[in-house]
Design a protein around this motif. Structure first.
Motif, PDB file in Angstrom:
ATOM      1  N   MET A   1       0.863  -1.090   0.036  1.00  0.00           N
ATOM      2  CA  MET A   1      -0.008   0.102  -0.042  1.00  0.00           C
ATOM      3  C   MET A   1       1.023   1.343   0.046  1.00  0.00           C
ATOM      4  O   MET A   1       0.427   2.569   0.299  1.00  0.00           O
ATOM      5  CB  MET A   1      -0.930  -0.174   1.198  1.00  0.00           C
ATOM      6  N   PHE A   2       2.211   1.106  -0.207  1.00  0.00           N
ATOM      7  CA  PHE A   2       2.946   2.346  -0.337  1.00  0.00           C
ATOM      8  C   PHE A   2       2.468   2.903  -1.676  1.00  0.00           C
ATOM      9  O   PHE A   2       2.811   4.330  -1.567  1.00  0.00           O
ATOM     10  CB  PHE A   2       4.346   1.808  -0.331  1.00  0.00           C
ATOM     11  N   LEU A   3       1.958   2.414  -2.727  1.00  0.00           N
ATOM     12  CA  LEU A   3       1.512   3.410  -3.565  1.00  0.00           C
ATOM     13  C   LEU A   3       0.256   4.290  -3.232  1.00  0.00           C
ATOM     14  O   LEU A   3       0.216   5.390  -3.476  1.00  0.00           O
ATOM     15  CB  LEU A   3       1.073   2.483  -4.817  1.00  0.00           C
ATOM     16  N   VAL A 313       9.758   5.182  -4.470  1.00  0.00           N
ATOM     17  CA  VAL A 313      10.715   4.032  -4.608  1.00  0.00           C
ATOM     18  C   VAL A 313      10.081   2.800  -4.010  1.00  0.00           C
ATOM     19  O   VAL A 313      10.143   1.645  -4.775  1.00  0.00           O
ATOM     20  CB  VAL A 313      11.901   4.462  -3.960  1.00  0.00           C
ATOM     21  N   LEU A 314       9.670   2.932  -2.857  1.00  0.00           N
ATOM     22  CA  LEU A 314       9.166   1.714  -2.056  1.00  0.00           C
ATOM     23  C   LEU A 314       7.947   1.155  -3.035  1.00  0.00           C
ATOM     24  O   LEU A 314       7.746  -0.145  -3.289  1.00  0.00           O
ATOM     25  CB  LEU A 314       8.785   1.845  -0.620  1.00  0.00           C
ATOM     26  N   ALA A 315       6.995   2.284  -3.357  1.00  0.00           N
ATOM     27  CA  ALA A 315       5.871   1.457  -4.086  1.00  0.00           C
ATOM     28  C   ALA A 315       6.484   1.274  -5.472  1.00  0.00           C
ATOM     29  O   ALA A 315       5.781   0.069  -5.814  1.00  0.00           O
ATOM     30  CB  ALA A 315       4.949   2.837  -4.543  1.00  0.00           C
ATOM     31  N   PHE A 316       7.363   1.614  -5.972  1.00  0.00           N
ATOM     32  CA  PHE A 316       7.785   0.923  -7.207  1.00  0.00           C
ATOM     33  C   PHE A 316       8.424  -0.564  -7.183  1.00  0.00           C
ATOM     34  O   PHE A 316       8.025  -1.284  -7.765  1.00  0.00           O
ATOM     35  CB  PHE A 316       8.903   1.771  -7.955  1.00  0.00           C
ATOM     36  N   PHE A 317       9.190  -0.832  -6.184  1.00  0.00           N
ATOM     37  CA  PHE A 317       9.910  -2.012  -5.933  1.00  0.00           C
ATOM     38  C   PHE A 317       8.702  -2.887  -5.389  1.00  0.00           C
ATOM     39  O   PHE A 317       8.690  -4.241  -5.731  1.00  0.00           O
ATOM     40  CB  PHE A 317      10.900  -1.893  -4.854  1.00  0.00           C
ATOM     41  N   MET A 318       7.543  -2.466  -4.350  1.00  0.00           N
ATOM     42  CA  MET A 318       6.671  -3.351  -4.237  1.00  0.00           C
ATOM     43  C   MET A 318       5.765  -3.734  -5.413  1.00  0.00           C
ATOM     44  O   MET A 318       5.186  -4.987  -5.473  1.00  0.00           O
ATOM     45  CB  MET A 318       5.718  -2.681  -3.170  1.00  0.00           C
TER      46      MET A 318
END
Length: 321
Positions: A1-3, A313-318
């Motif tokens: 859910m970082f996105l 960045v976290l959303a991209f990697f998730m």
């Protein structure tokens, strides 16, 4: 859910919470506040002893958090599967962080001091702090505004975004509910010392990760601000954060103070009673001026950009996993 957290931060950074919408339907915090107020009125009885009121406060906090989580979870599940639902979900999530309003209120203190002098500065700072303001000079007004910026950036921006990233809208809304409960009943007053005990302790726990992350963001932001010192920010955190009356507020306040070479916190008056507190940072205890508020806002704006970038960045990697 970082996105979701990433997009919510961007939307709120750009638009804030519209005044017309607040006038029309209020704000999620006001809805939560009404529930807390009702429970406080009905369950916090003066005739009960300390232990009973403490247990009722625990129950009240549990009710608030469970109700908010259930509503947010159902809302999220529904919006994720209906046309245009994800857009509405992002708009709802954007009501949880308060980047734009925090910056506006703190900037108003500097502007009021500059154009209206001490009376205007005191009125402006009274909207964002709980201490007595009637006798504050310019330096004390600036110190109060910068402290509020540092602490509220942690629990009003970083914390709701962090928990939203961890558990989506339900976790972000639950954090906001607990934080609102702490602000309303988590006081060491005769009425709320027992009933608000759980709210205050729980708020300390859930703000721990965000306060540390905020300090790191302020240190990193200091690299991009002229005359700010990331090294002094680190030194102040290591030396002073543990001496703050709050287990969390000392981290962002010490980081901000060290970065700018100023002293924050220290003694202040609440309800006519002087409270002794340790200083965060050194800065020779120099007298602050309204330009120092602008410097603190530069730190906060860059830290906010770094936070949004981190969540992106976290959303991209998730997304890739």
């Amino acid at each position: 859910m970082f996105l979701l957290a990433f997009l919510a931060l961007i939307v709120e950074r750009l638009t804030g919470y519209p005044d017309w919408l607040f006038k029309l339907i209020g704000h999620p915090v006001t809805w939560i506040g009404r529930l807390i107020s009702q429970l406080d009125t009905r369950w916090n009885r003066d005739t009960d002893d300390f232990e009973i009121r403490k247990r009722m406060g625990i129950a009240a906090l549990a009710v608030v958090i469970v109700v908010v989580i259930l509503i947010a979870a159902v809302l999220q599940d529904v919006l994720l599967v209906i046309p245009l639902g994800p857009i509405l979900l992002i708009l709802i999530a954007a009501s949880l962080p308060a980047q734009k309003s925090l910056e506006r209120h703190v900037r108003e203190v500097a502007s009021s001091l500059k154009h209206g002098g001490l009376p205007a500065g005191r009125r402006a700072v009274s909207r964002i702090v709980g201490r007595d303001v009637q006798d504050l000079d310019e330096a004390a007004i600036c110190r109060a505004a910068i402290e509020s910026l540092a602490e509220n950036f942690s629990d009003g921006v970083v914390a709701p975004a962090f928990w939203m990233g961890i558990g989506g809208l339900p976790a972000g809304a639950a954090y906001k509910a607990a934080n609102t409960a702490d602000s309303m009943i988590g006081h060491r007053s005769p009425r709320h010392e027992a009933f608000g005990w759980a709210a205050a302790r729980f708020d300390d726990v859930i703000n721990l990760p965000a306060s540390r992350l905020t300090a790191v963001l302020f240190v990193a932001a200091a690299f991009f601000v002229r005359d700010a010192s990331p090294l002094n920010a680190i030194k102040a955190i290591r030396r002073d954060a543990k001496h703050h009356r709050s287990p969390n507020a000392g981290w962002p306040e010490a980081a901000m103070a060290g970065a700018l070479g100023i002293a924050l916190a220290g003694p202040r008056s609440y309800g006519g009673q002087m409270i002794e507190a340790s200083y965060m940072g050194e800065g020779g205890r120099r007298e602050l001026v309204y330009d120092d508020i602008h410097d603190a806002l530069k730190i906060a704006r860059i830290a906010d950009a770094l936070l949004i970038g981190l969540f992106g960045v976290l959303a991209f990697f998730m997304w890739q996993v």
